[in-house]
Design an enzyme around this catalytic site. Structure first.
Site, PDB file in Angstrom:
ATOM      1  N   HIS A 159       0.809  -1.220   0.000  1.00  0.00           N
ATOM      2  CA  HIS A 159       0.000   0.000   0.000  1.00  0.00           C
ATOM      3  C   HIS A 159       0.844   1.272   0.000  1.00  0.00           C
ATOM      4  O   HIS A 159       0.323   2.354  -0.243  1.00  0.00           O
ATOM      5  CB  HIS A 159      -1.001  -0.001   1.171  1.00  0.00           C
ATOM      6  CG  HIS A 159      -0.391   0.140   2.531  1.00  0.00           C
ATOM      7  ND1 HIS A 159      -0.193  -0.931   3.372  1.00  0.00           N
ATOM      8  CD2 HIS A 159       0.047   1.223   3.212  1.00  0.00           C
ATOM      9  CE1 HIS A 159       0.332  -0.507   4.513  1.00  0.00           C
ATOM     10  NE2 HIS A 159       0.484   0.797   4.432  1.00  0.00           N
ATOM     11  N   ASP A 190      -0.099  -7.784   1.339  1.00  0.00           N
ATOM     12  CA  ASP A 190       0.238  -6.362   1.381  1.00  0.00           C
ATOM     13  C   ASP A 190       1.752  -6.154   1.462  1.00  0.00           C
ATOM     14  O   ASP A 190       2.244  -5.333   2.226  1.00  0.00           O
ATOM     15  CB  ASP A 190      -0.449  -5.666   2.558  1.00  0.00           C
ATOM     16  CG  ASP A 190      -0.340  -4.143   2.479  1.00  0.00           C
ATOM     17  OD1 ASP A 190      -0.130  -3.622   1.362  1.00  0.00           O
ATOM     18  OD2 ASP A 190      -0.439  -3.477   3.533  1.00  0.00           O
ATOM     19  N   GLY A 263       3.677   6.664   8.338  1.00  0.00           N
ATOM     20  CA  GLY A 263       5.038   6.763   7.796  1.00  0.00           C
ATOM     21  C   GLY A 263       5.910   5.589   8.186  1.00  0.00           C
ATOM     22  O   GLY A 263       6.949   5.339   7.571  1.00  0.00           O
ATOM     23  N   ASN A 264       5.508   4.831   9.230  1.00  0.00           N
ATOM     24  CA  ASN A 264       6.244   3.630   9.628  1.00  0.00           C
ATOM     25  C   ASN A 264       5.960   2.449   8.713  1.00  0.00           C
ATOM     26  O   ASN A 264       6.653   1.431   8.750  1.00  0.00           O
ATOM     27  CB  ASN A 264       5.880   3.213  11.053  1.00  0.00           C
ATOM     28  CG  ASN A 264       6.711   3.896  12.114  1.00  0.00           C
ATOM     29  OD1 ASN A 264       6.214   4.702  12.879  1.00  0.00           O
ATOM     30  ND2 ASN A 264       7.994   3.575  12.145  1.00  0.00           N
ATOM     31  N   SER A 265       4.921   2.557   7.909  1.00  0.00           N
ATOM     32  CA  SER A 265       4.468   1.430   7.111  1.00  0.00           C
ATOM     33  C   SER A 265       5.581   0.884   6.226  1.00  0.00           C
ATOM     34  O   SER A 265       6.212   1.620   5.474  1.00  0.00           O
ATOM     35  CB  SER A 265       3.306   1.884   6.223  1.00  0.00           C
ATOM     36  OG  SER A 265       2.442   0.827   5.960  1.00  0.00           O
TER      37      SER A 265
END
Length: 545
Positions: A159, A190, A263-265
């Site tokens: 994503h 994902d 933002g850690n994704s």
């Protein structure tokens, strides 16, 4: 007259007395101030009972977290993706069917897909809760990733890079902006793999084994929350194998209370030894930010996905073509049907392997290749890991009678090819382009021509030389810089530009990461007034290949 004379004498006397009083006051104040300064100058301490503070010599305290941050920091990257949102209505998605082998997890009676509480947390992306109605101009979303191969291969969340126009990567401690290409992705987990072309060998992370983690183990998350690169947070493993309503079939998460934010994704979740045990993917929140519950995909799943992607560009999973209902498959149901385990088939895909073998709805699958099937997740995972084309023996309970069927495992995307949720799960890998030495030079992404007398309108440009920008390629480096059609470039890195050839010569000397400064004149006109030229500089670093 005497009275007047006397009054004047008294007035003069009063004034003199006032002046004398003021003079004495000023003198006393001066003496006091002088005395204080003298006391200070003489070494007298104003606070004799106070102990002066001392800054000790710098020393590293050094903890396991310090070592871990130093070890993993160089391997964690910041990812920025440009995308152009499409103008479309924001209607609620149609209700999905309950979870099964061919289905993604479904919703409740109101069509809620179960994801309202859970947020995939890239920063500034197209699905943000506070995003205004989309308009047709480029935007940015950011996330994280981690290096798994010295040649520039990076694992992140799908994503973060899904349906974007351009992917840019920054390494820790390096301001160079590298362009990344998508190697492959897997919507059902994902996860995605991207690649940059580094100027030197990179430092990959150490891979752990997520099957060995326990609740209570230390967990450390590293990434770029809100674009703040290389941020480190610590917590513990709160749960393993966590199922989340609305998650995909193959997503079972590691839950942690390590602070995770937008933002850690795509960043790593590591154990105390610095080994990556998970890929930070989403949070449970009612505010859009950290509330103590974060979720990471197990690294063992990520490794399998990565290995498939670098081999074929996509993930291949086996399927027999049946669906089952996770919401109703409870122990009480199977006890009432005369068994204590298995999978109750709710639907058989027409023309699929199970259909061809003779399996019907309401059959209970109790064993695969002679080994007991615990539940639907157990069956799906075992079938998915089976080789495509392999034959498997499936035992079912049909009306209390055991029956055996031989089923051929087929590719999951082919079995469910008519399901729109699988239609986009095939990606053509982007091969590395073979470029000649000339073509490998960084390109600005613009068309230019020599400046002519007709272009020199106004006194400002009367004696100027340069090149005129006639077109800017969308999503190019020139576009990123902010160049526009009709701009006039007069110098590059303080080197005068008088022709297109000058630009080519300067461009040939530039390498990825080199600083670039363009001196630009931009024409403006107010109504029918004369053309005015605004002078300014545009600067950035040359993008990585």
């Amino acid at each position: 007259m005497r009275l007047f004379h006397r009054m004047r004498q008294q007035k003069v006397l009063s004034i003199n007395l006032l002046l004398v009083t003021l003079s004495i006051g000023i003198l006393i104040g001066t003496l006091i101030n002088t005395g204080v300064n003298a006391a200070r100058g003489s070494g007298q301490v104003m606070a004799p009972d106070a102990t002066p503070l001392v800054v000790p010599a710098a020393s590293e305290t050094g903890t396991e977290f310090t070592k871990l941050a130093r070890q993993l920091g160089p391997s964690v990257v910041n990812i920025t993706a440009d995308y152009t949102p499409k103008v479309e209505s924001r209607e609620r998605r149609p209700q999905q069917s309950p979870e099964g082998e061919g289905d993604t997890p479904g919703g409740g009676a109101n069509g809620d897909d179960g994801m309202e509480l859970f947020r995939r947390f890239f920063h500034g992306g197209p699905l943000g809760d506070n995003e205004p109605n989309p308009r047709m101009f480029r935007r940015e979303q950011s996330g994280s990733g981690f290096i798994v191969d010295k040649h520039g291969y990076i694992i992140t969340n799908n994503h973060v890079v899904d349906k974007v126009d351009k992917i840019k990567v920054k390494l820790h401690g390096d301001d160079t902006e590298y362009r990344a290409r998508l190697i492959g992705y897997d919507r059902e987990s994902d996860l995605a793999v991207i690649k940059i072309e580094p100027r030197s060998a990179l430092t990959p992370v150490a891979i752990g084994n997520s099957d060995g983690i326990q609740v209570g183990d230390w967990a450390v998350a590293i990434g770029s929350p809100f674009g703040l690169e290389a941020s480190v947070t610590a917590g513990i493993v709160s749960a393993t194998g966590r199922y989340i309503p609305g998650a995909q079939q193959f997503q079972r998460f590691i839950q942690t209370d390590a602070a995770i934010n937008p933002g850690n994704s795509g960043g790593p979740l590591a154990n105390i030894r610095g080994q990556v045990i998970g890929v930070n993917t989403m949070i449970a929140t009612q505010t859009g930010g950290y509330q103590g519950i974060g979720f990471a995909l197990p690294i063992n799943l990520a490794v399998k996905v990565y290995n498939d992607i670098i081999k074929t560009g996509r993930v291949t999973r086996g399927s027999i073509g049946i669906s089952w209902n996770k919401l109703t498959d409870k122990p009480e149901l199977f006890q009432a049907l005369g068994t204590n385990h298995g999978v109750l088939v709710s639907e058989v895909t027409k023309g699929g392997p199970a259909d061809k073998a003779g399996i019907r709805p309401d059959d209970i699958i109790v064993a695969l290749n002679g080994k007991q099937v615990k539940d639907g997740d157990d069956l799906v995972n075992r079938v998915a890991d089976s080789p495509i084309g392999a034959s498997s023996d499936i035992t079912v309970d049909r009306g209390g009678k055991k029956m055996d069927f031989n089923v051929t495992i087929l590719d999951r995307t082919q079995v469910f090819k008519d399901d729109p949720r699988f239609a986009a799960d095939q990606v053509e890998p982007q091969p590395a382009a073979q470029k000649s030495p000339v073509e490998s030079q960084p390109k600005f992404g613009m068309k230019i021509r020599d400046l002519t007398d007709a272009d020199r309108q106004g006194e400002t440009m009367k004696d100027k030389k340069g090149v005129v920008v006639t077109a800017v390629e969308p999503e190019s480096f020139a576009d990123d810089l902010g160049l526009m059609e009709h701009d006039v470039i007069v110098s590059i890195n303080r080197q005068a530009v008088t022709s297109v050839d000058d630009v080519r010569k300067i461009q040939a000397t530039l390498k990825p990461g080199d600083p670039l400064a363009l001196h630009v004149y931009r024409p403006t006109r107010a109504g029918q007034g004369p053309v005015r030229w605004n002078s300014f500089f545009l600067s950035d670093k040359m993008p990585g290949e």
